[in-house]
Design a protein around this motif. Structure first.
Motif, mmCIF file in Angstrom:
data_model
loop_
_atom_site.group_PDB
_atom_site.id
_atom_site.type_symbol
_atom_site.label_atom_id
_atom_site.label_comp_id
_atom_site.label_asym_id
_atom_site.label_seq_id
_atom_site.Cartn_x
_atom_site.Cartn_y
_atom_site.Cartn_z
ATOM 1 N N ALA A 292 -2.944 6.230 -5.189
ATOM 2 C CA ALA A 292 -3.488 4.991 -4.548
ATOM 3 C C ALA A 292 -4.316 3.990 -5.498
ATOM 4 N N GLU A 295 -6.300 0.088 -1.385
ATOM 5 C CA GLU A 295 -5.723 0.723 -0.169
ATOM 6 C C GLU A 295 -4.134 0.626 -0.399
ATOM 7 N N LYS A 296 -3.761 0.410 -1.445
ATOM 8 C CA LYS A 296 -2.141 0.316 -1.676
ATOM 9 C C LYS A 296 -1.867 1.648 -2.150
ATOM 10 N N ALA A 297 -0.770 2.229 -1.465
ATOM 11 C CA ALA A 297 -0.067 3.516 -1.859
ATOM 12 C C ALA A 297 0.558 3.361 -2.787
ATOM 13 N N LEU A 298 0.704 4.094 -3.939
ATOM 14 C CA LEU A 298 1.575 3.859 -5.094
ATOM 15 C C LEU A 298 2.465 4.968 -5.133
ATOM 16 N N ASP A 300 3.370 8.963 -3.214
ATOM 17 C CA ASP A 300 3.457 9.682 -1.841
ATOM 18 C C ASP A 300 4.049 11.015 -2.182
ATOM 19 N N GLY A 319 1.951 -5.329 -10.234
ATOM 20 C CA GLY A 319 1.338 -4.819 -9.260
ATOM 21 C C GLY A 319 2.021 -3.779 -8.772
ATOM 22 N N SER A 320 3.044 -3.121 -9.242
ATOM 23 C CA SER A 320 3.790 -2.059 -8.567
ATOM 24 C C SER A 320 2.973 -0.676 -9.070
ATOM 25 N N GLY A 321 2.125 -0.681 -9.928
ATOM 26 C CA GLY A 321 1.564 0.663 -10.164
ATOM 27 C C GLY A 321 1.845 1.053 -11.509
ATOM 28 N N THR A 324 -1.598 1.811 -13.442
ATOM 29 C CA THR A 324 -2.264 3.139 -12.857
ATOM 30 C C THR A 324 -1.594 4.434 -12.965
ATOM 31 N N GLY A 476 8.131 0.549 -5.113
ATOM 32 C CA GLY A 476 7.030 0.362 -3.993
ATOM 33 C C GLY A 476 7.513 1.254 -2.774
ATOM 34 N N ASP A 477 7.995 2.116 -3.043
ATOM 35 C CA ASP A 477 8.631 3.120 -2.134
ATOM 36 C C ASP A 477 8.130 4.450 -1.994
#
Length: 589
Positions: A292, A295-298, A300, A319-321, A324, A476-477
């Motif tokens: 993450a 608070e945004k989950a990248l 799962d 911003g999609s990660g 990170t 983003g899924d």
């Protein structure tokens, strides 16, 4: 065709260094011109003189009366306290701009709404400010758009949108960019700023590379290493996607003859074998990872195994990660769940977008030699000085104190120091930022033969397609999606997932009930195509003979004028026939 802007015998210097020396040129209605050249060679200065931001030291700059022009340079300041005021100052209420499909497309395509229309411009990052400035420029009715590095802060999807938008508008364009896919897709002419001159070429990036390589072959004036690089670049262009050049058959044949002895950019089998010997079976693996950003989950519960010799391009919207995820691969951010596994023989190097602390008290060469004196990159063994020169530090510049370097030069030095450590796993986050095209070619030449594992995050579509063997996307899924079709598949998936963006496609798909050509019409077009190709061959031969006669008549002014007039007539006829050839070939397809 009317010229919108003219430069007549313009010169411009900073200090004792002439950046423009007696330059004469013009920008015609509807022309789309890409400007290339070395960093510091005068590209931005040319734009500033062309647009009136800076005056020439000598010569004359003139504009057609009533010219509607928008300019976005690296120094453009926003006018307005909020994003709405800066980007949409000409519109009062929201329904006014929302009712205009073109303006709505600009706001959506550049992600302006996502910045918050009522947010103050003072809180925006540098990249966000550039996007707002670009939107403010494009919303107006224009005759000429002048852009300096517009793709620097756009993701792959944003670059594609901007290309489609500019192709759909009937405006003239002058753009400085190192994005070679963008140059090839959008521009019909290329200007190269070199040594105070502006060399003009027909076509986009692929055609410019061919012209430069051919010029080096004929004149034999360019140093061997640069000539070989141009030929290697041309070889990759010709062996890649066939749509990379719009030139007729005789030019394609000339290019193929020029590169007939150039080997492929890299031997993937040999590099993979070497990488396995260096790295073993395990490189970097993320196992059942949840990741993450705030608070945004990248991610799962994702498992992603990166093996020896893998060359991966990672794409996704801003911003999609992506950054990170690179940090997670490098072990620099904590995982919410799962584990990271790293092979025992891994020597990992991570090029971040942030500038690391560099030894400001040292000179450039000393800062490189502080890491190592020599380096082996694949089959290349290079000294610290040679690697620094490849990545944009000529010998004279290598004695500059690090504290005196610009931001772009500091980033290049960061990359040189990173490669000098001889890593076997590279994580590169936007490595093309602040690199000119010549330096990009040198970097790609190094990466072509680099025998290790590589993950590249870049908005530079050309670089990803050139140096990577596989592309993965973040949608983003919560997953990492393999894209066998590469960036084109990524763009299609993004387009299909956002229906309202259909209007921004470059051209609508042909309808099922669209009338098809009859067999007789296809045969007739084929015959016309063959006739035009024969005519182009004849005109090309005539042009070459006139060039040879011009050389022979170098000391006869009267003969030179006569031959030059003949040459211009032949070239004009050839351009007309080329245009008819392109129209006919499109009809056949």
């Amino acid at each position: 065709m009317v010229n919108l802007v003219n430069l007549e015998s313009v010169s411009k210097s900073y200090g004792v260094r002439p950046l423009l020396d007696n330059v004469s040129l013009g920008v015609g209605e509807g022309e789309r011109i890409g400007v290339v050249g070395l960093n510091g060679g005068g590209k931005t200065t040319l734009l500033e003189v062309l647009t009136g931001i800076a005056g020439p030291d000598s010569g004359r700059v003139s504009q057609v009366r009533g010219l509607r022009m928008a300019v976005v340079t690296q120094r453009t300041e926003l006018i307005g306290e909020t994003v709405r005021e800066a980007a949409l100052a000409a519109y009062g209420a929201e329904h006014e701009w929302a009712a205009d499909a073109r303006v709505r497309s600009i706001v959506e395509g550049l992600g302006i709404i996502g910045l918050g229309l009522d947010n103050p411009t003072a809180t925006l990052s540098g990249g966000e400010r550039r996007r707002v400035a670009l939107a403010a420029a494009l919303v107006g009715e224009l005759d000429l758009v002048v852009l300096d590095e517009p793709t620097n802060h756009l993701d792959v999807e944003g670059v594609r949108w901007l290309a489609d938008h500019l192709l759909a508008r009937r405006v003239a364009l002058v753009v400085v960019t190192h994005d070679r896919w963008f140059l090839d897709t959008v521009c019909g002419q290329t200007w190269e700023v070199v040594g105070g001159r502006v060399e003009q070429y027909e076509g986009g990036y692929a055609d410019w590379v061919f012209a430069r390589a051919e010029r080096a072959r004929l004149a034999a004036t360019m140093e061997e290493k640069r000539q070989n690089l141009a030929r290697k670049e041309l070889a990759w262009l010709q062996r890649g996607a066939k749509a990379r050049t719009s030139k007729p058959r005789y030019r394609i044949e000339a290019a193929e003859a020029l590169i007939s002895d150039v080997p492929p950019p890299r031997d993937s089998v040999e590099l993979m074998s070497f990488a396995r010997r260096r790295l073993g079976k395990t490189v970097v693996e993320l196992e059942d990872v949840t990741l993450a950003a705030g608070e945004k989950a990248l991610l799962d519960n994702v498992t992603w195994r990166i093996g020896p010799g893998d060359r991966i391009g990672l794409v996704g919207v801003n911003g999609s990660g992506k950054t990170t995820l690179l940090k997670a691969l490098a072990g620099e951010v904590p995982l919410a769940d799962g584990r990271r596994i790293e092979g025992k023989t891994v020597r990992l190097a991570h090029l971040t977008q942030e500038l690391e602390d560099l030894p400001g008290h040292l000179r450039v060469l000393e800062a490189v030699e502080e890491v190592a004196g020599r380096v082996v990159l694949g089959k290349h063994e290079l000294s610290a000085s040679q690697l620094a020169e490849k990545l944009g530090f000529p010998p004279a510049r290598q004695w500059t104190p690090v504290e005196d370097l610009s931001g772009g030069e500091r980033r290049r030095l960061q990359l040189v120091r990173l490669l000098m450590a001889e890593p076997n796993v590279l994580l590169l986050d936007e490595p093309t930022n602040d690199l000119d095209i010549d330096t990009l070619q040198q970097l790609e030449d190094l990466l072509d033969s680099w025998p290790g594992t590589m993950v590249v995050v870049s908005h530079d579509r050309y670089l990803v397609e050139r140096v990577c063997d596989a592309v993965y996307g973040l949608f983003g899924d919560g997953r990492i999606t393999h894209l066998p079709g590469g960036i084109e598949e990524y763009l299609k998936r993004r387009l299909s997932s956002v229906p309202e963006r259909q209007a921004t496609k470059r051209a609508p798909e042909p309808a099922d009930d669209q009338p098809k050509l009859s067999s007789a019409e296809v045969r007739a077009l084929g015959k016309e195509l063959s006739r035009l190709e024969r005519k182009l061959d004849q005109l090309h031969d005539k042009e070459q003979k006139l060039h040879a006669r011009l050389l022979e008549a170098a000391t006869d002014p009267a003969k030179l004028m006569e031959l030059n007039a003949q040459l211009k007539t032949v070239q004009a006829e050839k351009d007309e026939v080329e245009q008819r050839w392109l129209e006919t070939s499109e009809a056949v397809e």
